[in-house]
Design a protein around this motif. Sequence first.
Motif, PDB file in Angstrom:
ATOM      1  N   PRO A 180       0.833  -1.323   0.095  1.00  9.95           N
ATOM      2  CA  PRO A 180       0.019   0.087   0.130  1.00  9.95           C
ATOM      3  C   PRO A 180       0.981   1.362   0.070  1.00  9.95           C
ATOM      4  N   SER A 198      -0.547   3.116  -3.014  1.00  9.43           N
ATOM      5  CA  SER A 198      -1.799   3.772  -2.490  1.00  9.43           C
ATOM      6  C   SER A 198      -1.499   5.510  -2.298  1.00  9.43           C
ATOM      7  N   ARG A 235      -4.025   8.194  -4.473  1.00  5.01           N
ATOM      8  CA  ARG A 235      -4.522   9.171  -3.419  1.00  5.01           C
ATOM      9  C   ARG A 235      -4.134  10.508  -3.941  1.00  5.01           C
ATOM     10  N   LEU A 251      -6.372  -1.338  -5.656  1.00  2.00           N
ATOM     11  CA  LEU A 251      -7.723  -1.002  -5.457  1.00  2.00           C
ATOM     12  C   LEU A 251      -8.523   0.096  -4.571  1.00  2.00           C
ATOM     13  N   THR A 252      -7.584   0.431  -3.712  1.00  2.00           N
ATOM     14  CA  THR A 252      -8.012   1.590  -2.739  1.00  2.00           C
ATOM     15  C   THR A 252      -7.005   2.752  -2.579  1.00  2.00           C
ATOM     16  N   PRO A 253      -6.880   4.092  -2.579  1.00  2.00           N
ATOM     17  CA  PRO A 253      -6.219   4.913  -2.103  1.00  2.00           C
ATOM     18  C   PRO A 253      -5.842   4.712  -0.722  1.00  2.00           C
ATOM     19  N   ARG A 254      -6.734   4.262   0.040  1.00  2.00           N
ATOM     20  CA  ARG A 254      -6.650   4.133   1.368  1.00  2.00           C
ATOM     21  C   ARG A 254      -5.612   3.370   1.885  1.00  2.00           C
ATOM     22  N   ARG A 255      -4.423   3.564   2.573  1.00  2.00           N
ATOM     23  CA  ARG A 255      -3.663   2.590   2.871  1.00  2.00           C
ATOM     24  C   ARG A 255      -4.207   1.578   3.957  1.00  2.00           C
ATOM     25  N   PHE A 271      -6.915   0.508   4.506  1.00  2.00           N
ATOM     26  CA  PHE A 271      -7.995  -0.676   3.763  1.00  2.00           C
ATOM     27  C   PHE A 271      -6.893  -1.524   2.915  1.00  2.00           C
ATOM     28  N   GLY A 272      -5.813  -1.111   2.243  1.00  2.00           N
ATOM     29  CA  GLY A 272      -5.220  -1.804   1.610  1.00  2.00           C
ATOM     30  C   GLY A 272      -4.402  -2.951   2.369  1.00  2.00           C
ATOM     31  N   ALA A 304      -6.803  -5.661   3.343  1.00  2.00           N
ATOM     32  CA  ALA A 304      -7.066  -6.559   2.355  1.00  2.00           C
ATOM     33  C   ALA A 304      -5.893  -7.406   1.986  1.00  2.00           C
ATOM     34  N   ARG A 332      -6.202  -1.148 -13.935  1.00  2.00           N
ATOM     35  CA  ARG A 332      -6.520  -0.124 -12.805  1.00  2.00           C
ATOM     36  C   ARG A 332      -6.102   1.297 -13.246  1.00  2.00           C
TER      37      ARG A 332
END
Length: 303
Positions: free
Chosen positions: A110, A114, A118, A200-204, A206-207, A210, A297
């Motif tokens: 991330p 990420s 972001r 898949l997410t810019p939020r570290r 959440f990465g 996941a 992506r």
Amino acid sequence: MPPETTATVDTTDPTRIHDIGYRGYSGPRLGRAYARRSLFTQSLRGAYGLGRSAKSKILPMLLFAVMCLPAGIIVAVAVATKAKDLPVEYTRYALYLQAVIGLYIASQAPQSVSRDLRFKTVPLYFSRPIERVDYVVAKSAAMASALFILTAAPLLVLYAGALLAELDLADQTKGFAQGLVSVALLSVLFAGIGLVVAALTPRRGFGVAAVIAVLTISYGAVSTVQAIAFGQGSSETVTWLGLFSPVTLIDGVQTAFLGASSAFAGGHGPSGAFAGAVYLAVVLGLIAGSYALLMRRYRKVGL
């Protein structure tokens, strides 16, 4: 006729603009390859906190030490007891510490992608925009290299210790080479999966969660179902269940092609050319698919 006057210029005025002209760049143009190498180097250094704050170095360096510490203990015991062989196979070492590897990729993948997603920027200045493929190749290669350093370093410690313990040189060299092939494949696979999930997410945060779920929880789930299947006498099911976790995929490939013993329940790893080919095809497919998903992506977000 009035006398001529000469205009004076206030040289102390801080708002004065100096026209120093424009000089074109006449130095070497290093091109896309140099840009890829620069991004690769920066990303690889960042995976171990180099060039970042002191706080950023703590976790990757700690995990690196945790990976190498058991190898050092094994070597010390082997030398002290004059053992005839190492108690751990080179190909099994990374699988025993797969939780540490999963935590490393979950923390570093991330931070590699990420923040770029972001803020839509990278901490490098380029003389021209880099291509999407350059970014994906550099990031993937850097993460795979960082993982290879993490997983190959303890194998080197084991190999050096085996030579100090005067174990058979040919056997140890063969096992060390097989271990390097195994962790190289593991590094490329885990890097691809980790970067895809993190992108898949810019939020570290959440990465991180996941990646842990995909790598670590999937292994626990597959291992549990394999144990249940083995307890019911279905050894064939145990073999094919290994296709559903990245860790067991690597286990299956090295069992089929590198002569390693399997960590599957009952030791029922893939046997025969067909099963081995299926495992290898799935691993290669996941690696290629991860690259394709990363490209898609970044195309989707307009980078």
